[in-house]
Motif scaffolding. Structure first.
Motif, PDB file in Angstrom:
ATOM      1  N   ARG A 102       0.805  -1.224   0.000  1.00 58.22           N
ATOM      2  CA  ARG A 102       0.000   0.000   0.000  1.00 58.22           C
ATOM      3  C   ARG A 102       0.836   1.270   0.000  1.00 58.22           C
ATOM      4  O   ARG A 102       0.513   2.226  -0.675  1.00 58.22           O
ATOM      5  CB  ARG A 102      -0.877   0.030   1.247  1.00 58.22           C
ATOM      6  N   PHE A 238     -11.831  13.595   0.611  1.00 60.10           N
ATOM      7  CA  PHE A 238     -11.237  12.508   1.388  1.00 60.10           C
ATOM      8  C   PHE A 238     -11.789  12.530   2.810  1.00 60.10           C
ATOM      9  O   PHE A 238     -12.113  11.490   3.393  1.00 60.10           O
ATOM     10  CB  PHE A 238      -9.715  12.662   1.376  1.00 60.10           C
ATOM     11  N   ILE A 284     -12.863  14.999  13.653  1.00 54.89           N
ATOM     12  CA  ILE A 284     -12.080  14.381  14.722  1.00 54.89           C
ATOM     13  C   ILE A 284     -12.999  13.877  15.829  1.00 54.89           C
ATOM     14  O   ILE A 284     -12.842  12.766  16.340  1.00 54.89           O
ATOM     15  CB  ILE A 284     -11.026  15.371  15.256  1.00 54.89           C
ATOM     16  N   LEU A 287     -14.666  10.733  14.780  1.00 60.76           N
ATOM     17  CA  LEU A 287     -13.762   9.582  14.783  1.00 60.76           C
ATOM     18  C   LEU A 287     -13.386   9.151  16.190  1.00 60.76           C
ATOM     19  O   LEU A 287     -13.113   7.976  16.430  1.00 60.76           O
ATOM     20  CB  LEU A 287     -12.512   9.892  13.967  1.00 60.76           C
TER      21      LEU A 287
ATOM     22  N   PHE B  65       0.370   6.272  10.228  1.00 59.39           N
ATOM     23  CA  PHE B  65       0.223   7.226   9.118  1.00 59.39           C
ATOM     24  C   PHE B  65       0.085   8.619   9.684  1.00 59.39           C
ATOM     25  O   PHE B  65      -0.879   8.911  10.363  1.00 59.39           O
ATOM     26  CB  PHE B  65      -1.037   6.910   8.309  1.00 59.39           C
ATOM     27  N   ILE B 113      -6.741  10.549  20.079  1.00 60.65           N
ATOM     28  CA  ILE B 113      -6.933   9.910  18.776  1.00 60.65           C
ATOM     29  C   ILE B 113      -5.981   8.749  18.539  1.00 60.65           C
ATOM     30  O   ILE B 113      -6.003   8.137  17.486  1.00 60.65           O
ATOM     31  CB  ILE B 113      -6.734  10.933  17.629  1.00 60.65           C
ATOM     32  N   HIS B 115      -5.928   5.817  19.432  1.00 66.36           N
ATOM     33  CA  HIS B 115      -6.479   4.480  19.224  1.00 66.36           C
ATOM     34  C   HIS B 115      -6.950   4.265  17.785  1.00 66.36           C
ATOM     35  O   HIS B 115      -7.281   3.154  17.407  1.00 66.36           O
ATOM     36  CB  HIS B 115      -7.659   4.258  20.172  1.00 66.36           C
ATOM     37  N   LEU B 116      -7.001   5.337  16.989  1.00 62.85           N
ATOM     38  CA  LEU B 116      -7.462   5.180  15.609  1.00 62.85           C
ATOM     39  C   LEU B 116      -6.446   4.393  14.791  1.00 62.85           C
ATOM     40  O   LEU B 116      -5.246   4.443  15.056  1.00 62.85           O
ATOM     41  CB  LEU B 116      -7.679   6.547  14.966  1.00 62.85           C
ATOM     42  N   ARG B 117      -6.968   3.714  13.771  1.00 66.69           N
ATOM     43  CA  ARG B 117      -6.071   2.848  13.020  1.00 66.69           C
ATOM     44  C   ARG B 117      -5.900   3.322  11.584  1.00 66.69           C
ATOM     45  O   ARG B 117      -6.781   3.943  11.023  1.00 66.69           O
ATOM     46  CB  ARG B 117      -6.613   1.414  13.028  1.00 66.69           C
ATOM     47  N   ASP B 119      -5.803   4.450   8.080  1.00 64.40           N
ATOM     48  CA  ASP B 119      -6.198   5.636   7.333  1.00 64.40           C
ATOM     49  C   ASP B 119      -7.048   6.592   8.154  1.00 64.40           C
ATOM     50  O   ASP B 119      -7.127   7.769   7.843  1.00 64.40           O
ATOM     51  CB  ASP B 119      -6.953   5.213   6.081  1.00 64.40           C
ATOM     52  N   TYR B 120      -7.699   6.093   9.183  1.00 63.15           N
ATOM     53  CA  TYR B 120      -8.483   6.991  10.024  1.00 63.15           C
ATOM     54  C   TYR B 120      -7.549   7.904  10.808  1.00 63.15           C
ATOM     55  O   TYR B 120      -7.801   9.097  10.955  1.00 63.15           O
ATOM     56  CB  TYR B 120      -9.388   6.194  10.962  1.00 63.15           C
ATOM     57  N   CYS B 122      -4.689   8.693   9.733  1.00 63.38           N
ATOM     58  CA  CYS B 122      -4.123   9.530   8.684  1.00 63.38           C
ATOM     59  C   CYS B 122      -4.949  10.793   8.483  1.00 63.38           C
ATOM     60  O   CYS B 122      -4.422  11.907   8.507  1.00 63.38           O
ATOM     61  CB  CYS B 122      -4.035   8.714   7.397  1.00 63.38           C
ATOM     62  N   ILE B 123      -6.267  10.634   8.334  1.00 64.22           N
ATOM     63  CA  ILE B 123      -7.100  11.818   8.065  1.00 64.22           C
ATOM     64  C   ILE B 123      -7.151  12.721   9.290  1.00 64.22           C
ATOM     65  O   ILE B 123      -7.190  13.947   9.159  1.00 64.22           O
ATOM     66  CB  ILE B 123      -8.521  11.417   7.606  1.00 64.22           C
ATOM     67  N   VAL B 124      -7.101  12.141  10.486  1.00 63.22           N
ATOM     68  CA  VAL B 124      -7.139  12.998  11.671  1.00 63.22           C
ATOM     69  C   VAL B 124      -5.853  13.829  11.771  1.00 63.22           C
ATOM     70  O   VAL B 124      -5.896  15.009  12.104  1.00 63.22           O
ATOM     71  CB  VAL B 124      -7.356  12.146  12.940  1.00 63.22           C
ATOM     72  N   VAL B 205      -1.512  -6.184  17.590  1.00 62.66           N
ATOM     73  CA  VAL B 205      -2.257  -7.016  18.538  1.00 62.66           C
ATOM     74  C   VAL B 205      -1.312  -7.916  19.315  1.00 62.66           C
ATOM     75  O   VAL B 205      -1.383  -8.021  20.546  1.00 62.66           O
ATOM     76  CB  VAL B 205      -3.312  -7.855  17.788  1.00 62.66           C
ATOM     77  N   GLY B 333      -5.469  -3.046   7.550  1.00 64.48           N
ATOM     78  CA  GLY B 333      -6.170  -2.618   6.351  1.00 64.48           C
ATOM     79  C   GLY B 333      -7.539  -2.069   6.681  1.00 64.48           C
ATOM     80  O   GLY B 333      -7.894  -1.956   7.823  1.00 64.48           O
TER      81      GLY B 333
END
Lengths: 303, 333
Positions: A102, A238, A284, A287, B65, B113, B115-117, B119-120, B122-124, B205, B333
């Motif tokens: 990726r 996006f 944010i 999320l 990311f 934030i 805990h986000l994985r 691409d999530y 990434c955007i944050v 994990v 992913g």
């Protein structure tokens, strides 16, 4: 109340732009798990192709098709051209890199984005270009206290129609089922006889074509286009994609609409200068409490 | 055994000791033989190297990311700019303060934030970077000077007679900081922290199940990465003598992202190669004028086609296993 309704309509208009661009992002992400950074530039390219068509074909268009016909033709031509570019970019910049994973693909997408952006700059010049005012119908109507343009109504109708068609294609047709199946599990889908390359071909024609149509609509709406505008719209789209739950196509549509409405309401009631901050803060917040987006499914962790 | 490990460590990095000294000599000689312009080019190479190293901690070592790293860079630069112009605090004293400010910002912003994985996250981080940039443009409390930014930042000094004010001195300042950072980061890579980071990158994990405090180590990476970006911001601000929001756009974050990936994730020499590519390429291709960014984009694609692991991928020792799922990069992913 009038301000609210007007801003709501403005928000829905911008939101539908975001939604249409977000669909392109979301389709590519769903199938390839790739953030296609070049997608915003497909949108810009569409805008410029439509612009060229309108400028150079203006007398011919008004003589033969009328104003609306000319705009339709511009959209179709932009969509076809950019769809071709989309397929070429996929073949040249992405396909050789899939096996590597990726992250290299993300860099390649950034490279493609830089390439398209600068190609636009080289071809059309670095300055702002303006859509010819004489070719765009400019009729205002008063609805009670509401003040809207016919163009806005047409754009709204068109984008909602496009969104509807897309929704139908993805949810109801066999091809849509193939896309959803591939997004879910690529290997199993190809074992079931779904042609992976066909699916990729389809999403890389449809996504950029939608982006290009949006580009022409944005050009009509704001009149002014620049070669860097893809970044901003791409970023918002996006955001919309993620807001709706990444890879979830109806989610991306709703995400785009919600984003547009929030942005406009934020601009009207809080502060126009801080509207983007407002948008990102909401993202944010969403999320933090729903880590996979508004409509994202809870995906069990793969180990 | 230890001798052996040390030797391998050195060879993995520079090939051999003599090559290391040759490079060192070249670096010291360089500013005395070229014009000021090329010294400045090398200075910005150093800035990008430092930024690349800072993002490499987050992206390369832990696999998080982060496309908003310019936000931390901006916090460092603006801390220096504001404290220096408003209160006259010497720039070199502000260096650790800028680092601390960026680190604190990273801690506060990333805590909720983390805990986000994938691409999530990434955007944050993109959102965070954009929020910082827009906030700077909107001039909160009349501190940041709006779109024009802050002017008149001093040369780096401790307040005494020792002042860094020529291109050569700036060149040595940035490269000494880069060298110290590299030394620290190599030590970090080999420590239990570096191993925990890499474990999280390969399998979050499993790392959590083996008793690694995933949240703590992820935050630590963000805080350290932000601190290093803050240092880069400090030096950048004093070199340019002014800071403005245009220097800290999403594009800048993307460049840092590319530096790490072009060089090779988690590879320190790779970061240097990536930074060299990003900073020297536009200089070398200047004669091509408006076509040079076209070439730049094409080369990025070609690089990923022929060297998808980066120009100088990190060597994996016997203790490190290849990723379990090749092609999936170990990031969820």
């Amino acid at each position: 109340m009038e301000v609210f309704l007007e801003q709501l309509i403005n928000g829905l208009t911008i939101g539908s732009f975001y939604a249409l661009i977000a669909l392109g992002y979301s389709m590519v992400y769903g199938i390839l798990k790739l953030i296609n950074f070049a997608h915003g530039d497909f949108f810009t390219l569409g805008s410029y192709v439509g612009y060229t068509f309108l400028v150079f074909g203006s007398s011919f268009i008004t003589a033969h098709f009328g104003l609306w016909g000319g705009l339709m033709a511009a959209m179709i031509i932009a969509a076809v051209c950019v769809a071709v570019v989309g397929v070429v970019v996929e073949r040249a910049a992405y396909r050789p890199i899939y096996p590597a994973g990726r992250l290299p693909a993300v860099v390649s997408a950034l490279g493609a984005s830089i390439f398209i952006q600068n190609a636009i700059m080289v071809i059309w010049g670095p300055r702002y270009q303006a859509y010819p005012a004489s070719l765009i119908p400019n009729i205002h109507i008063q609805l009670g206290g509401l003040h809207i343009t016919v163009l806005q109504i047409v754009i709204l109708t068109m984008s909602f129609m496009l969104l509807g068609i897309l929704y139908w294609i993805i949810q109801k047709t066999t091809f849509g089922a193939a896309i959803r199946a591939t997004a879910l599990d690529k290997d199993t889908a190809s074992l079931m006889g779904i042609d992976f390359n066909k699916v990729i071909f389809f999403i890389f024609t449809l996504g950029p074509a939608l982006g290009a149509i949006t580009g022409v609509m944005v050009g009509m709406y704001y009149r002014q286009i620049s070669f860097t505008m893809g970044w901003n719209y791409g970023l918002k789209a996006f955001t919309a994609t993620i807001l709706g739950g990444i890879g979830n196509l109806p989610g991306a549509m709703f995400g785009g609409l919600i984003l547009g409405v929030l942005e406009m309401l934020g601009a009207a009631y809080i502060s126009a200068a801080w509207k983007d901050v407002f948008v990102f803060l909401i993202l944010i917040m969403v999320l933090i409490f729903r880590p996979t987006g508004l409509f994202g499914e809870k995906v069990a962790e793969k180990v | 055994m230890i001798q052996e490990a040390k030797r391998m460590g050195r060879e993995g990095f520079f090939g051999s000791q003599s090559l290391f000294f040759a490079t060192l000599t070249l670096f010291i000689m360089y500013p005395f033989v070229v014009s000021d312009y090329y010294i400045d080019v090398a200075f910005f190479f150093g800035i990008y190297a430092l930024l690349g190293l800072s993002l490499n901690i987050v992206l390369g070592e832990v696999g998080l990311f982060d496309l908003g790293h310019a936000g931390f860079y901006a916090i460092g630069a603006y801390t220096t700019a504001i404290l220096n112009t408003k209160f006259g605090i010497p720039v070199l004293i502000l260096l650790p303060i800028s680092a601390a400010a960026a680190a604190l910002f990273a801690y506060v912003v990333c805590s909720p934030i983390i805990h986000l994985r994938g691409d999530y996250l990434c955007i944050v981080t993109i959102g965070m970077g954009e929020i910082v940039r827009i906030a700077l443009i909107n001039n909160p409390f009349d501190l940041t000077g709006g779109p024009n930014g802050v002017y008149g930042i001093d040369f780096p000094s401790f307040g005494g007679p020792f002042v860094i004010d020529s291109s050569i001195e700036y060149y040595f300042l940035i490269w000494i900081v880069v060298a110290l950072s590299i030394y620290g980061l190599i030590r970090l890579q080999k420590s239990h922290i570096g191993r925990a980071w890499n474990y999280i990158r390969e399998d979050e994990v499993a790392a959590g199940a083996s008793g690694i405090d995933v949240r703590y180590y992820k935050l630590l990476a963000f805080v350290l990465g932000a601190a290093l970006a803050g240092v880069a911001g400090n030096i950048y601000a004093s070199k340019l003598m002014c800071v403005s929001p245009e220097s800290f756009t999403f594009w800048e974050s993307c460049l840092m992202f590319c530096i790490v990936l072009i060089g090779g994730m988690g590879s320190i020499p790779g970061v240097l190669i990536g930074a060299a590519f990003i900073s020297l390429f536009p200089e070398i291709f200047r004669p091509f004028a408006m076509y040079r960014m076209l070439i730049f984009g094409t080369v990025m694609i070609l690089l990923m086609m022929f060297r998808p692991g980066g120009a100088w991928p990190r060597k994996r020792g016997a203790a490190e296993h290849p990723p379990l799922h090749p092609g999936k990069e170990g990031i969820d992913g």
